[in-house]
Structure formats: C-alpha cells, structure tokens
Design a protein around this motif. Sequence first.
Motif, PDB file in Angstrom:
ATOM      1  N   TYR A  67       0.797  -1.195  -0.117  1.00 16.25           N
ATOM      2  CA  TYR A  67       0.182  -0.060   0.075  1.00 16.25           C
ATOM      3  C   TYR A  67       0.689   1.295   0.029  1.00 16.25           C
ATOM      4  CZ  TYR A  67      -4.152   2.981   1.162  1.00 16.25           C
ATOM      5  OH  TYR A  67      -5.053   3.909   1.286  1.00 16.25           O
ATOM      6  N   ARG A  68       1.793   1.191   0.925  1.00 15.56           N
ATOM      7  CA  ARG A  68       2.699   2.353   0.993  1.00 15.56           C
ATOM      8  C   ARG A  68       3.570   2.619  -0.343  1.00 15.56           C
ATOM      9  NH1 ARG A  68       4.119   5.670   4.765  1.00 15.56           N
ATOM     10  NH2 ARG A  68       3.116   4.045   6.254  1.00 15.56           N
ATOM     11  N   ALA A  69       4.101   1.580  -1.080  1.00 14.03           N
ATOM     12  CA  ALA A  69       4.639   1.769  -2.208  1.00 14.03           C
ATOM     13  C   ALA A  69       3.702   2.149  -3.403  1.00 14.03           C
ATOM     14  CB  ALA A  69       5.203   0.331  -2.708  1.00 14.03           C
ATOM     15  N   THR A  70       2.623   1.606  -3.476  1.00  9.96           N
ATOM     16  CA  THR A  70       1.619   2.140  -4.548  1.00  9.96           C
ATOM     17  C   THR A  70       1.030   3.569  -4.358  1.00  9.96           C
ATOM     18  OG1 THR A  70       0.749  -0.096  -4.439  1.00  9.96           O
ATOM     19  CG2 THR A  70      -0.753   1.479  -5.478  1.00  9.96           C
ATOM     20  N   SER A  71       1.141   3.891  -3.150  1.00 10.27           N
ATOM     21  CA  SER A  71       0.952   5.279  -2.880  1.00 10.27           C
ATOM     22  C   SER A  71       2.001   6.187  -3.086  1.00 10.27           C
ATOM     23  CB  SER A  71       0.418   5.590  -1.222  1.00 10.27           C
ATOM     24  OG  SER A  71      -0.738   5.225  -0.890  1.00 10.27           O
TER      25      SER A  71
END
Length: 198
Positions: A67-71
Amino acid sequence: MTAARQAFTRESADARRAALIEATAACLAAHGLAGTNVRAICARAGVSPGLLRHYFEGIDDLIAATYRATSDRIDAIFAAAVEGAGADPRVRLNAYLTASFRAPVTDPELLGAWTAFWALARSDARMAAIHAESYAGYRARLADLLHGCGADPDRAERLAVMLTAMVDGLWLELSLDATSFGAAAAASMVEQAVAALL
C-alpha cells in the motif's frame, strides 16, 4: 565484504523486496483479498515462501508495504504531472487534478489493488494510518496548488477536500468503465469545477 559486493547484495535485496511488493499488488488486483496469500504471492514473484518471511514479518506486513509503495508511486506520477506543466499556477493545478484520469492511474489493476487497500483500512490500524497519511499528503499538495492560484489557506484546505472527493469519484467510475464518459470529459468537469470555485 568489498564495497561492490555490499552494493550488489543491497541491490539484490531491494530488487527482491520490490518483486514481492509488485507480486502482492498483482495478486490483490487479480484475486482480491480472499485470493491473496503467501503461496500466490510467492508463485507470482517466483520465490519460495521462506524468502517472503526473510524480507517481511508476514503477509500483513507485505500488504502494508505494498500500500505504501503504491501510494508513493502514484504520488510520483502526480508530482511529475505538475513538474511537466510549467510555471503557470492554474495549469499546474489542473495537471495535478487530471493526472488521475490517465494511465497508469486508470489501470484496472490499480483499481483492484486500491479497493483491497481501502477495505483493509476499515479494519486494520496500520492500513488506516497509511491511508490517512496518503490522503493527507495528497490534499496538502492540492491545497498548496490552490493557494498558489489565489485561494486563502483555509479556503484552499476546504476546496482540497471537495476536489479530492470529486476526482476520486470520477477516477473510480473511469476505472470501472472507461466508456462511461471518458478521460477528456472527466478532466473537463474538474477544470470547470476549479474555474467556478476559484
């Protein structure tokens, strides 16, 4: 260990982590939360389940990292849109808002992963914190762009909330059905709203 060996080892570790994150996003997009498990992720990444546990505490840790990487990836797309828009504050604002209506942001696979993240944010405190941080960052950057177009800081913050909701709704509909009204129409709607609000 030589400096070259250390750099190679670090690069390999980063590459393995990135491959696991990419595989997790792909699994979430293709199979949803129910079909995303250690075996499916590792099969897609081409690694053993033990390697996942070497780099992440478990699947929950990996999904949070995804999720953090996608954000972060989406933030970089928006930042690049603004940088490529030149110096005019209004053009920069429109570039930021309308980047949501172009690939890769409208990629159906991104929608699949994103809806899984949203679902988890309702029940998982760590995912909720990532969600809150991501959206707060988006709105803060949007408020800065609005301020640059003449909105006072308080009004810019309120408009940022409103425009974020509008863009999210249009992005969701475009991602679900690209033929519903089209990216150009979505961009035009947002630009008209900005013109009316400012």
